[in-house]
Design a protein around this motif. Structure first.
Motif, PDB file in Angstrom:
ATOM      1  N   PRO A  11       0.805  -1.230   0.000  1.00 43.13           N
ATOM      2  CA  PRO A  11       0.000   0.000   0.000  1.00 43.13           C
ATOM      3  C   PRO A  11       0.837   1.280   0.000  1.00 43.13           C
ATOM      4  CG  PRO A  11      -0.058  -1.059   2.162  1.00 43.13           C
ATOM      5  CD  PRO A  11       0.610  -2.024   1.236  1.00 43.13           C
ATOM      6  N   ALA A  12       2.161   1.153   0.151  1.00 37.66           N
ATOM      7  CA  ALA A  12       2.994   2.368   0.210  1.00 37.66           C
ATOM      8  C   ALA A  12       3.153   3.027  -1.151  1.00 37.66           C
ATOM      9  CB  ALA A  12       4.378   2.020   0.791  1.00 37.66           C
ATOM     10  N   VAL A  13       2.989   2.266  -2.224  1.00 37.61           N
ATOM     11  CA  VAL A  13       3.207   2.826  -3.568  1.00 37.61           C
ATOM     12  C   VAL A  13       1.993   2.552  -4.452  1.00 37.61           C
ATOM     13  CG1 VAL A  13       4.686   2.812  -5.622  1.00 37.61           C
ATOM     14  CG2 VAL A  13       5.690   2.355  -3.372  1.00 37.61           C
ATOM     15  N   GLY A  14       1.333   3.619  -4.876  1.00 34.42           N
ATOM     16  CA  GLY A  14       0.285   3.463  -5.894  1.00 34.42           C
ATOM     17  C   GLY A  14      -1.038   2.924  -5.394  1.00 34.42           C
ATOM     18  N   GLY A  15      -1.314   3.033  -4.100  1.00 32.51           N
ATOM     19  CA  GLY A  15      -2.629   2.632  -3.569  1.00 32.51           C
ATOM     20  C   GLY A  15      -3.004   1.228  -4.000  1.00 32.51           C
ATOM     21  N   ALA A  16      -4.119   1.124  -4.695  1.00 28.76           N
ATOM     22  CA  ALA A  16      -4.639  -0.202  -5.083  1.00 28.76           C
ATOM     23  C   ALA A  16      -3.779  -0.894  -6.134  1.00 28.76           C
ATOM     24  CB  ALA A  16      -6.062  -0.044  -5.622  1.00 28.76           C
ATOM     25  N   MET A  17      -3.012  -0.140  -6.881  1.00 31.21           N
ATOM     26  CA  MET A  17      -2.234  -0.764  -7.977  1.00 31.21           C
ATOM     27  C   MET A  17      -1.163  -1.697  -7.414  1.00 31.21           C
ATOM     28  SD  MET A  17      -1.406   2.139 -10.777  1.00 31.21           S
ATOM     29  CE  MET A  17      -0.535   3.200  -9.639  1.00 31.21           C
ATOM     30  N   PRO A  18      -1.031  -2.895  -7.984  1.00 30.42           N
ATOM     31  CA  PRO A  18      -0.004  -3.831  -7.488  1.00 30.42           C
ATOM     32  C   PRO A  18       1.377  -3.509  -8.066  1.00 30.42           C
ATOM     33  CG  PRO A  18      -1.306  -4.860  -9.211  1.00 30.42           C
ATOM     34  CD  PRO A  18      -1.883  -3.490  -9.025  1.00 30.42           C
ATOM     35  N   VAL A  19       1.907  -2.362  -7.702  1.00 29.81           N
ATOM     36  CA  VAL A  19       3.195  -1.913  -8.267  1.00 29.81           C
ATOM     37  C   VAL A  19       4.333  -2.791  -7.743  1.00 29.81           C
ATOM     38  CG1 VAL A  19       4.796   0.018  -8.487  1.00 29.81           C
ATOM     39  CG2 VAL A  19       2.338   0.463  -8.387  1.00 29.81           C
ATOM     40  N   ILE A  20       4.338  -3.011  -6.434  1.00 29.91           N
ATOM     41  CA  ILE A  20       5.423  -3.777  -5.816  1.00 29.91           C
ATOM     42  C   ILE A  20       5.383  -5.222  -6.306  1.00 29.91           C
ATOM     43  CG2 ILE A  20       6.399  -4.550  -3.598  1.00 29.91           C
ATOM     44  CD1 ILE A  20       6.379  -1.478  -3.960  1.00 29.91           C
ATOM     45  N   LYS A  21       4.195  -5.792  -6.255  1.00 31.93           N
ATOM     46  CA  LYS A  21       4.046  -7.194  -6.649  1.00 31.93           C
ATOM     47  C   LYS A  21       4.413  -7.388  -8.117  1.00 31.93           C
ATOM     48  CE  LYS A  21       0.670  -9.890  -4.608  1.00 31.93           C
ATOM     49  NZ  LYS A  21       1.289 -11.142  -4.186  1.00 31.93           N
ATOM     50  N   THR A  22       4.024  -6.445  -8.946  1.00 29.29           N
ATOM     51  CA  THR A  22       4.325  -6.563 -10.385  1.00 29.29           C
ATOM     52  C   THR A  22       5.832  -6.517 -10.609  1.00 29.29           C
ATOM     53  OG1 THR A  22       2.244  -5.504 -10.929  1.00 29.29           O
ATOM     54  CG2 THR A  22       3.908  -5.536 -12.651  1.00 29.29           C
ATOM     55  N   LEU A  23       6.490  -5.551  -9.980  1.00 32.64           N
ATOM     56  CA  LEU A  23       7.942  -5.434 -10.173  1.00 32.64           C
ATOM     57  C   LEU A  23       8.672  -6.627  -9.557  1.00 32.64           C
ATOM     58  CD1 LEU A  23       8.467  -1.642  -9.446  1.00 32.64           C
ATOM     59  CD2 LEU A  23       8.968  -2.793 -11.613  1.00 32.64           C
ATOM     60  N   ARG A  24       8.193  -7.037  -8.393  1.00 34.28           N
ATOM     61  CA  ARG A  24       8.890  -8.071  -7.640  1.00 34.28           C
ATOM     62  C   ARG A  24       8.684  -9.465  -8.239  1.00 34.28           C
ATOM     63  NH1 ARG A  24       6.517  -8.085  -1.877  1.00 34.28           N
ATOM     64  NH2 ARG A  24       8.016  -6.554  -1.151  1.00 34.28           N
ATOM     65  N   GLU A  25       7.457  -9.730  -8.690  1.00 40.07           N
ATOM     66  CA  GLU A  25       7.129 -11.094  -9.111  1.00 40.07           C
ATOM     67  C   GLU A  25       6.916 -11.207 -10.617  1.00 40.07           C
ATOM     68  OE1 GLU A  25       4.298 -13.050  -6.495  1.00 40.07           O
ATOM     69  OE2 GLU A  25       4.707 -11.564  -4.950  1.00 40.07           O
ATOM     70  N   SER A  26       6.038 -10.356 -11.167  1.00 36.95           N
ATOM     71  CA  SER A  26       5.683 -10.537 -12.581  1.00 36.95           C
ATOM     72  C   SER A  26       6.838 -10.200 -13.517  1.00 36.95           C
ATOM     73  CB  SER A  26       4.479  -9.664 -12.932  1.00 36.95           C
ATOM     74  OG  SER A  26       3.488  -9.794 -11.952  1.00 36.95           O
ATOM     75  N   MET A  27       7.741  -9.336 -13.109  1.00 38.31           N
ATOM     76  CA  MET A  27       8.846  -8.921 -13.985  1.00 38.31           C
ATOM     77  C   MET A  27      10.117  -9.727 -13.730  1.00 38.31           C
ATOM     78  SD  MET A  27       7.428  -6.700 -15.805  1.00 38.31           S
ATOM     79  CE  MET A  27       8.738  -5.880 -16.693  1.00 38.31           C
ATOM     80  N   ALA A  28       9.990 -10.833 -13.002  1.00 40.14           N
ATOM     81  CA  ALA A  28      11.188 -11.574 -12.581  1.00 40.14           C
ATOM     82  C   ALA A  28      12.026 -12.068 -13.754  1.00 40.14           C
ATOM     83  CB  ALA A  28      10.800 -12.737 -11.671  1.00 40.14           C
ATOM     84  N   GLY A  29      11.428 -12.214 -14.925  1.00 37.45           N
ATOM     85  CA  GLY A  29      12.194 -12.681 -16.083  1.00 37.45           C
ATOM     86  C   GLY A  29      12.732 -11.552 -16.945  1.00 37.45           C
ATOM     87  N   ASN A  30      12.627 -10.338 -16.464  1.00 37.94           N
ATOM     88  CA  ASN A  30      13.027  -9.177 -17.255  1.00 37.94           C
ATOM     89  C   ASN A  30      14.194  -8.423 -16.634  1.00 37.94           C
ATOM     90  OD1 ASN A  30      10.531  -8.085 -19.261  1.00 37.94           O
ATOM     91  ND2 ASN A  30       9.964  -9.550 -17.687  1.00 37.94           N
ATOM     92  N   ARG A  31      14.975  -7.790 -17.497  1.00 38.27           N
ATOM     93  CA  ARG A  31      15.794  -6.681 -17.021  1.00 38.27           C
ATOM     94  C   ARG A  31      14.851  -5.484 -17.112  1.00 38.27           C
ATOM     95  NH1 ARG A  31      18.943  -2.279 -19.033  1.00 38.27           N
ATOM     96  NH2 ARG A  31      20.959  -2.115 -17.971  1.00 38.27           N
ATOM     97  N   VAL A  32      14.570  -4.860 -15.974  1.00 38.15           N
ATOM     98  CA  VAL A  32      13.678  -3.693 -16.016  1.00 38.15           C
ATOM     99  C   VAL A  32      14.487  -2.518 -16.557  1.00 38.15           C
ATOM    100  CG1 VAL A  32      12.192  -2.151 -14.686  1.00 38.15           C
ATOM    101  CG2 VAL A  32      12.292  -4.585 -14.105  1.00 38.15           C
ATOM    102  N   GLU A  33      14.018  -1.954 -17.661  1.00 35.77           N
ATOM    103  CA  GLU A  33      14.757  -0.860 -18.318  1.00 35.77           C
ATOM    104  C   GLU A  33      14.405   0.490 -17.717  1.00 35.77           C
ATOM    105  OE1 GLU A  33      16.957  -1.672 -20.360  1.00 35.77           O
ATOM    106  OE2 GLU A  33      16.402  -3.469 -21.460  1.00 35.77           O
ATOM    107  N   SER A  34      13.111   0.691 -17.493  1.00 37.11           N
ATOM    108  CA  SER A  34      12.703   1.994 -16.949  1.00 37.11           C
ATOM    109  C   SER A  34      11.323   1.885 -16.302  1.00 37.11           C
ATOM    110  CB  SER A  34      12.671   3.056 -18.053  1.00 37.11           C
ATOM    111  OG  SER A  34      11.868   2.617 -19.119  1.00 37.11           O
ATOM    112  N   VAL A  35      11.073   2.827 -15.432  1.00 38.32           N
ATOM    113  CA  VAL A  35       9.755   2.936 -14.796  1.00 38.32           C
ATOM    114  C   VAL A  35       9.390   4.418 -14.778  1.00 38.32           C
ATOM    115  CG1 VAL A  35       8.367   2.465 -12.737  1.00 38.32           C
ATOM    116  CG2 VAL A  35      10.301   0.971 -13.271  1.00 38.32           C
ATOM    117  N   PHE A  36       8.190   4.725 -15.233  1.00 37.61           N
ATOM    118  CA  PHE A  36       7.687   6.095 -15.187  1.00 37.61           C
ATOM    119  C   PHE A  36       6.412   6.066 -14.352  1.00 37.61           C
ATOM    120  CE2 PHE A  36       9.962   5.539 -19.121  1.00 37.61           C
ATOM    121  CZ  PHE A  36      10.744   6.679 -19.232  1.00 37.61           C
TER     122      PHE A  36
END
Ligand code: HSE
Length: 442
Positions: free
Chosen positions: A134-159
């Motif tokens: 809940p610390a970032v983006g309210g209802a949006m699963p920002v942490i979970k997405t970056l932490r889990e869903s993007m695990a196979g990616n090199r994250v290039e950028s976040v806006f």
């Protein structure tokens, strides 16, 4: 957790807007949550200094207390939710709970950004987990997405558009042409702003959130003080109107780029093309655009604040803690997405070394030679002008001169601006707004 009954007892610290939402979700959706978790999540205690905070919540007898520490220390409560905010009592309570081996959920972005090391060390030593969706983006699963869903990616950028108050103010100024002060008063009335709205409008609330995002996206320790920040306080309806003429919208943008040996991290009002999805994020809504080398571009959009949306994120963390506990899989997912030994210390690119495009506005005397003096200063610092616009004459004889630059270095731009501000043909402070336009080449 009680064996047999399959019930996880939770202590809630702070029963303001978001806390009340948590009470409502756990009370109203208990069966749904039990069906998903395989156990009930039971609100065993609710603490708030204000007894009246509990009045409307229909809590069972004995659940409410004004003593938050008694809840953090209660051996019958293995999970604590901290929604008090601030860096005083909230920090002490979380540390106590973690030291006792409890797991904690917090929405406290300022605390995570400034005391994260201490808190995560306490969690590691205590054996519990510290979650903060809940610390970032309210209802949006920002942490979970970056932490889990993007695990196979090199994250290039976040806006990110990560502050509802600023986005509301800028949207109202854009749509209605109202002043910053009027729009801020509206945002306060609607309850979007932090208790101290300076945190919102100065960009610091967004910096706290961006520091968390950078750590998780890029696997690095980050000191939020290294992130360049500029707030929205000096944005005027005039600049918003001129931006619109150029096909841009102004947003308070959190920008994180993975440069390999450096990380670009900055928060400032930014002109973005009106065709960009992020430009369509209006009012108090938030959005995050994540670019991964495998996934490509992905956008999360949703309410970044408010009672039920933020409570939704709190409960998602409670469900994770409950599931981990039930399956004996605590710490299956590393908090910062990388195994602790693999978290690096990639430096933040110093603000002066950032390269981007710029919008500049000067109040200049309307007489021969003025433009050549301005362009001379820019040329002298190696800054290439993309276009120049003169925007009609003001009653005092000054004329707004607007320049868009090609990609230029921030330190050169600042030096040129200081030189131009000193010219006798310039009145008032120049306005500088950065442009992020992937469609424009340098
Ligand atoms: N004051 C914050 C905002 C609340 O306006 O977005 C959510 O962090």
């Amino acid at each position: 957790m009680k064996s047999g009954k399959k019930e996880i007892s939770v202590g809630l610290l702070g029963c303001g807007t978001v806390g009340s939402g948590v009470v409502k979700i756990l009370a109203g959706r208990g069966e749904l949550i039990r069906a998903r978790v395989g156990a009930a999540i039971r609100l065993a205690k609710v603490a708030d200094l204000r007894p009246e905070a509990a009045a409307a919540l229909d809590l069972a007898e004995g659940v409410f207390t004004t003593d938050a520490f008694s809840v953090a220390r209660d051996p019958a409560i293995p999970v604590v939710v901290e929604l008090i905010g601030g860096e005083g009592a909230a920090r002490k309570l979380i540390l106590e709970a973690l030291a006792l081996g409890k797991s904690v959920v917090t929405a406290n972005k300022a605390l995570i950004a400034s005391h994260g090391d201490e808190l995560f060390k306490a969690a590691a030593e205590g054996g519990g987990e510290l979650f903060f969706e809940p610390a970032v983006g309210g209802a949006m699963p920002v942490i979970k997405t970056l932490r889990e869903s993007m695990a196979g990616n090199r994250v290039e950028s976040v806006f990110g558009i990560l502050n509802g108050t600023c986005n509301y103010i800028l949207t109202r100024m854009t749509r209605e042409g109202i002043s910053y002060a009027t729009a801020l008063a509206e945002a306060k009335d609607r309850g979007y702003a932090e208790a101290d709205p300076t945190l919102d409008v100065s960009g610091m609330d967004t910096v706290h959130k961006l520091a968390i995002v950078i750590a998780i996206a890029f696997g690095t320790r980050v000191s939020y003080g290294d992130i360049f920040v500029e707030g929205i306080e000096r944005i005027t309806p005039l600049d918003i109107a001129i931006a619109r003429e150029f096909g841009y919208r102004i947003k308070l943008l959190a920008i994180a780029k993975n440069l390999g040996d450096r990380v670009e991290g900055r928060v400032h009002p930014t002109m973005i093309p009106k065709s960009d999805l992020m430009a369509a994020v209006n009012g108090a809504m938030n959005a995050v655009k994540i670019v991964g080398d495998a996934a490509g571009e992905m956008v999360l959009y949703g309410p970044g604040a408010g009672m039920m949306p933020t409570a939704s994120a709190v409960v998602s963390d409670l469900v994770d803690i409950a599931r981990n506990s039930l399956s004996g899989a605590k710490k299956r997912v590393p908090v910062f997405a990388f195994q602790p030994r693999n978290i690096g210390s990639i430096p933040i690119l110093p603000a002066g070394e950032v390269e981007t495009r710029y919008y500049m506005r000067f109040a200049a005397a309307d007489r021969p030679g003025v433009l050549s003096k301005i362009s001379g200063a820019l040329g002298h610092h190696g800054i290439s002008i993309q276009s120049v616009h003169q925007k009609g004459r003001k009653s005092d004889g000054a004329v707004p001169i607007v320049l868009l630059t090609h990609t230029a270095g921030e330190s050169k731009v600042r030096a040129a601006l200081a030189e131009i501000a000193d010219l006798d043909v310039i009145s008032g402070a120049p306005v500088l707004i950065r442009i992020e336009d992937p469609n424009e080449s340098a």
